[in-house]
Scaffold this motif. Structure first.
Motif, PDB file in Angstrom:
ATOM      1  N   THR A   1      46.935  36.088  42.989  1.00 26.65           N
ATOM      2  CA  THR A   1      48.168  35.394  43.337  1.00 26.65           C
ATOM      3  C   THR A   1      49.033  35.114  42.117  1.00 26.65           C
ATOM      4  OG1 THR A   1      46.954  34.363  45.112  1.00 26.65           O
ATOM      5  CG2 THR A   1      49.060  33.414  44.589  1.00 26.65           C
ATOM      6  N   GLY A   2      48.396  34.684  41.038  1.00 25.51           N
ATOM      7  CA  GLY A   2      49.188  34.267  39.888  1.00 25.51           C
ATOM      8  C   GLY A   2      49.204  35.291  38.768  1.00 25.51           C
TER       9      GLY A   2
ATOM     10  N   SER B   1      50.583  40.658  52.578  1.00 24.59           N
ATOM     11  CA  SER B   1      49.621  40.904  53.640  1.00 24.59           C
ATOM     12  C   SER B   1      49.611  42.370  54.033  1.00 24.59           C
ATOM     13  CB  SER B   1      49.986  40.046  54.856  1.00 24.59           C
ATOM     14  OG  SER B   1      49.057  40.266  55.886  1.00 24.59           O
TER      15      SER B   1
ATOM     16  N   ALA C   1      45.966  41.197  52.347  1.00 25.51           N
ATOM     17  CA  ALA C   1      45.648  40.849  50.967  1.00 25.51           C
ATOM     18  C   ALA C   1      44.869  41.966  50.282  1.00 25.51           C
ATOM     19  CB  ALA C   1      44.844  39.556  50.947  1.00 25.51           C
TER      20      ALA C   1
ATOM     21  N   PHE D   1      35.392  33.017  34.848  1.00 32.90           N
ATOM     22  CA  PHE D   1      36.796  33.203  34.489  1.00 32.90           C
ATOM     23  C   PHE D   1      36.880  33.868  33.119  1.00 32.90           C
ATOM     24  CE2 PHE D   1      36.708  29.653  37.456  1.00 32.90           C
ATOM     25  CZ  PHE D   1      37.650  30.069  38.381  1.00 32.90           C
TER      26      PHE D   1
ATOM     27  N   LEU E   1      36.915  40.809  44.594  1.00 34.20           N
ATOM     28  CA  LEU E   1      37.800  39.900  45.363  1.00 34.20           C
ATOM     29  C   LEU E   1      38.022  40.465  46.748  1.00 34.20           C
ATOM     30  CD1 LEU E   1      39.482  37.261  44.762  1.00 34.20           C
ATOM     31  CD2 LEU E   1      41.435  38.775  44.621  1.00 34.20           C
TER      32      LEU E   1
ATOM     33  N   ASN F   1      42.899  29.951  33.765  1.00 34.51           N
ATOM     34  CA  ASN F   1      42.852  30.866  34.905  1.00 34.51           C
ATOM     35  C   ASN F   1      43.119  30.142  36.214  1.00 34.51           C
ATOM     36  OD1 ASN F   1      41.815  33.851  34.896  1.00 34.51           O
ATOM     37  ND2 ASN F   1      40.872  32.902  33.122  1.00 34.51           N
ATOM     38  N   ARG F   2      42.494  28.998  36.353  1.00 27.91           N
ATOM     39  CA  ARG F   2      42.683  28.233  37.587  1.00 27.91           C
ATOM     40  C   ARG F   2      44.131  27.785  37.713  1.00 27.91           C
ATOM     41  NH1 ARG F   2      37.834  24.904  39.666  1.00 27.91           N
ATOM     42  NH2 ARG F   2      39.599  24.177  40.839  1.00 27.91           N
TER      43      ARG F   2
ATOM     44  N   LEU G   1      46.652  29.249  36.584  1.00 28.91           N
ATOM     45  CA  LEU G   1      47.433  30.435  36.945  1.00 28.91           C
ATOM     46  C   LEU G   1      47.317  30.737  38.440  1.00 28.91           C
ATOM     47  CD1 LEU G   1      49.098  32.369  35.195  1.00 28.91           C
ATOM     48  CD2 LEU G   1      47.079  33.808  34.997  1.00 28.91           C
ATOM     49  N   ASP G   2      46.120  30.646  38.973  1.00 30.29           N
ATOM     50  CA  ASP G   2      45.939  30.861  40.418  1.00 30.29           C
ATOM     51  C   ASP G   2      46.770  29.857  41.216  1.00 30.29           C
ATOM     52  OD1 ASP G   2      44.127  32.892  39.985  1.00 30.29           O
ATOM     53  OD2 ASP G   2      42.340  31.677  40.380  1.00 30.29           O
TER      54      ASP G   2
ATOM     55  N   GLY H   1      50.492  30.492  40.946  1.00 34.47           N
ATOM     56  CA  GLY H   1      50.863  31.676  41.714  1.00 34.47           C
ATOM     57  C   GLY H   1      51.020  31.345  43.187  1.00 34.47           C
ATOM     58  N   GLU H   2      50.081  30.572  43.708  1.00 29.16           N
ATOM     59  CA  GLU H   2      50.160  30.191  45.114  1.00 29.16           C
ATOM     60  C   GLU H   2      51.382  29.289  45.343  1.00 29.16           C
ATOM     61  OE1 GLU H   2      46.605  28.364  46.778  1.00 29.16           O
ATOM     62  OE2 GLU H   2      47.581  28.217  48.733  1.00 29.16           O
TER      63      GLU H   2
ATOM     64  N   ARG I   1      54.166  29.275  43.693  1.00 27.70           N
ATOM     65  CA  ARG I   1      55.403  30.081  43.641  1.00 27.70           C
ATOM     66  C   ARG I   1      55.660  30.770  44.975  1.00 27.70           C
ATOM     67  NH1 ARG I   1      55.581  33.955  38.499  1.00 27.70           N
ATOM     68  NH2 ARG I   1      57.448  34.585  39.607  1.00 27.70           N
ATOM     69  N   ASN I   2      54.602  31.322  45.563  1.00 35.83           N
ATOM     70  CA  ASN I   2      54.765  31.978  46.863  1.00 35.83           C
ATOM     71  C   ASN I   2      55.229  30.982  47.927  1.00 35.83           C
ATOM     72  OD1 ASN I   2      54.024  34.537  46.006  1.00 35.83           O
ATOM     73  ND2 ASN I   2      51.848  34.167  46.338  1.00 35.83           N
TER      74      ASN I   2
ATOM     75  N   ALA J   1      49.656  34.591  55.320  1.00 38.36           N
ATOM     76  CA  ALA J   1      49.440  35.651  54.315  1.00 38.36           C
ATOM     77  C   ALA J   1      49.125  35.038  52.945  1.00 38.36           C
ATOM     78  CB  ALA J   1      50.675  36.539  54.225  1.00 38.36           C
TER      79      ALA J   1
ATOM     80  N   ALA K   1      45.608  33.792  53.034  1.00 34.06           N
ATOM     81  CA  ALA K   1      44.597  34.853  53.020  1.00 34.06           C
ATOM     82  C   ALA K   1      44.295  35.301  51.590  1.00 34.06           C
ATOM     83  CB  ALA K   1      45.065  36.041  53.861  1.00 34.06           C
ATOM     84  N   LYS K   2      45.304  35.271  50.746  1.00 27.90           N
ATOM     85  CA  LYS K   2      45.059  35.595  49.336  1.00 27.90           C
ATOM     86  C   LYS K   2      44.347  34.435  48.640  1.00 27.90           C
ATOM     87  CE  LYS K   2      46.683  38.240  46.466  1.00 27.90           C
ATOM     88  NZ  LYS K   2      45.831  39.371  46.786  1.00 27.90           N
TER      89      LYS K   2
ATOM     90  N   LYS L   1      40.262  33.564  48.866  1.00 26.82           N
ATOM     91  CA  LYS L   1      39.253  34.225  48.034  1.00 26.82           C
ATOM     92  C   LYS L   1      39.181  33.575  46.649  1.00 26.82           C
ATOM     93  CE  LYS L   1      40.870  38.481  49.154  1.00 26.82           C
ATOM     94  NZ  LYS L   1      40.818  39.957  49.179  1.00 26.82           N
ATOM     95  N   GLU L   2      40.340  33.198  46.140  1.00 26.99           N
ATOM     96  CA  GLU L   2      40.367  32.542  44.836  1.00 26.99           C
ATOM     97  C   GLU L   2      39.765  31.136  44.935  1.00 26.99           C
ATOM     98  OE1 GLU L   2      44.407  35.060  43.892  1.00 26.99           O
ATOM     99  OE2 GLU L   2      44.551  32.891  43.983  1.00 26.99           O
TER     100      GLU L   2
ATOM    101  N   TYR M   1      36.080  30.887  44.338  1.00 22.96           N
ATOM    102  CA  TYR M   1      35.718  30.862  42.924  1.00 22.96           C
ATOM    103  C   TYR M   1      35.952  29.468  42.325  1.00 22.96           C
ATOM    104  CZ  TYR M   1      35.076  35.923  42.351  1.00 22.96           C
ATOM    105  OH  TYR M   1      34.607  37.212  42.408  1.00 22.96           O
ATOM    106  N   HIS M   2      37.055  28.840  42.731  1.00 24.04           N
ATOM    107  CA  HIS M   2      37.374  27.511  42.187  1.00 24.04           C
ATOM    108  C   HIS M   2      36.292  26.495  42.552  1.00 24.04           C
ATOM    109  CE1 HIS M   2      41.865  28.830  42.564  1.00 24.04           C
ATOM    110  NE2 HIS M   2      41.275  29.377  41.525  1.00 24.04           N
TER     111      HIS M   2
END
Lengths: 161, 252
Positions: free
Chosen positions: A50-51, A81, A83, A137, A161, B43-44, B46-47, B50-51, B53-54, B125, B128-129, B132-133, B136-137
């Motif tokens: 995502t980022g 989508s 993903a 990470f 992923l 990294n976290r 950044l994830d 990113g979310e 921003r969407n 959508a 859904a991305k 998965k991240e 990990y978190h």
């Protein structure tokens, strides 16, 4: 008239800016290439993470590559989508990752590997499976940091992923 | 409030949580206790960003007033932010940082899973991305919390103190006001009681393994979703928005 195959050939030259041995096609981020009647090219890509800051660079690089080869009108669209998953990396892409020293991702079906519970990632340097995850990470959003207990080299793994 | 306005507010809530937590995590960049953790938190962050921003892109589309994601992040005032109070709490020691992320992750993962079935296709959508991240978190924060709790006397004490201090902010995660109820009715958001069940299960399981005690559900702080914040948010915004306020229109 620009053919779709010609565009795909050009896209093969566009590499992941952070892993410069693998193309955007091999990475599996190119979802669709359309050429309309006026010769306008629309490339649809999907983000890996995502980022991931590399996505903006990839979009710019795709545009640059096509424009430099005489395609006047290029649009790069992003869709979310369905993903992206690491299963979309091609076999060629996985081989190139390994040669570059990055352990390729497992199949996503292997949920144990996804969560780092079964350290079965072979070392891309010496092939040993006597490896251990140092951190989930790594140096970029898509990678985890591992260490080989036989050759003692640290290595990146492309996270599943 | 129309349904469209409610959806805009709801999307902002989802995005603001992630932006503000991301900013907090990024404060660790270059100061992590070990190199791997410095990288992990970056990294976290950044994830999360990113979310966010969407979600902001979606929000400005819904609003249709020509604003951009940057406008939402850099040009709103404190009272316009609708993040949950937990996300804005200071980093403290590493136990505070980990507990804050753990509590958020335990909420965020089941939320993201539920939102993949949202009737809003874009939110589905994005979720859904994110889902998965988010796995990990949660794995990352759980691992550290277990290590702290079941570690030395000092690490146990600090983890318990962080948990006791932050617990009062967990109630705010599950606020179901008119906006949220409208979203549930429209099939956009899940009923937060179901998310709470997932949160409780994760918290109980991990705290048990970490030999930490779950604090009692006493007085809970609230107000984040209505723009009523703790004193910390203003300082975050002062730093985060400084450049855009000093150089209006700057882009990078």
């Amino acid at each position: 008239m620009t053919s779709q195959d010609h565009i795909l050939d050009l896209l093969q030259n566009v590499k992941d800016p952070e892993i410069p041995v693998i193309s955007v096609l091999e990475l599996g981020v190119v979802r669709q290439v359309e050429v309309d009647a006026d010769g306008k090219v629309v490339v649809t890509i999907t983000p890996t993470y995502t980022g991931c800051p590399a996505m903006d660079v990839m979009a710019t690089d795709i545009k640059k590559e096509l424009v430099e080869h005489g395609i006047a009108s290029v649009e790069v669209k992003q869709v979310l989508s369905p993903a992206w998953t690491t299963d979309w990396i091609t076999d060629d892409g996985k081989r190139k990752l390994k040669e570059y020293g990055i352990a390729p991702p497992e199949k996503t079906g292997d949920i144990r590997a996804l969560k780092g519970e079964a350290p079965m990632v072979p070392c891309p340097q010496c092939g040993s499976t006597n490896t251990v995850m140092v951190s989930v990470f790594g140096s970029t959003a898509c990678k985890a940091l591992w260490k080989c207990k036989d050759c003692l080299e640290p290595f990146d793994q492309f996270k599943c992923l | 409030m129309t349904d469209k306005e409610a959806l805009f507010t709801y999307t902002l809530r989802l995005g603001d949580d992630l932006l503000i937590l991301s900013h907090r995590l990024s404060e660790w960049c270059g100061h992590g206790p070990v190199l791997e953790e410095d990288i992990a938190l970056a990294n976290r962050a950044l994830d999360h960003i990113g979310e966010a921003r969407n979600l902001y892109d979606h929000a400005v589309q819904l609003e249709g007033k020509g604003r951009t994601q940057d406008d939402l992040a850099y040009l709103r005032k404190e009272r316009d932010f609708v993040n949950t109070l937990l996300c804005e709490q200071p980093n403290g020691d590493y136990a505070h940082t980990i507990v804050r992320s753990f509590l958020f992750d335990a909420y965020h993962l089941p939320l993201a899973e539920a939102l993949t079935k949202s009737s809003d296709a874009t939110i589905a959508a994005i979720a859904a991305k994110a889902v998965k991240e988010a796995q990990y978190h949660l794995k990352h924060s759980s691992d550290w919390l277990i290590r702290f709790g079941d570690g030395t006397e000092e690490s146990h004490r600090r983890a318990q103190e962080a948990l006791d201090a932050l617990w009062t902010y967990t109630g705010d995660l599950f606020t179901q006001d008119e906006v949220h109820k409208a979203m549930v009715k429209a099939g956009i958001a899940p009923d937060l009681q179901t998310i709470k069940a997932g949160f409780d299960a994760t918290v109980d399981k991990v705290l048990d393994e970490a030999t930490l005690k779950r604090p009692a559900d006493g007085y809970m702080q609230s107000g984040g979703r209505a723009g009523k914040h703790s004193e910390h948010l203003g300082y975050i915004l002062a730093e985060m928005q400084y450049l855009q306020r000093a150089y209006p229109g700057a882009e990078w």
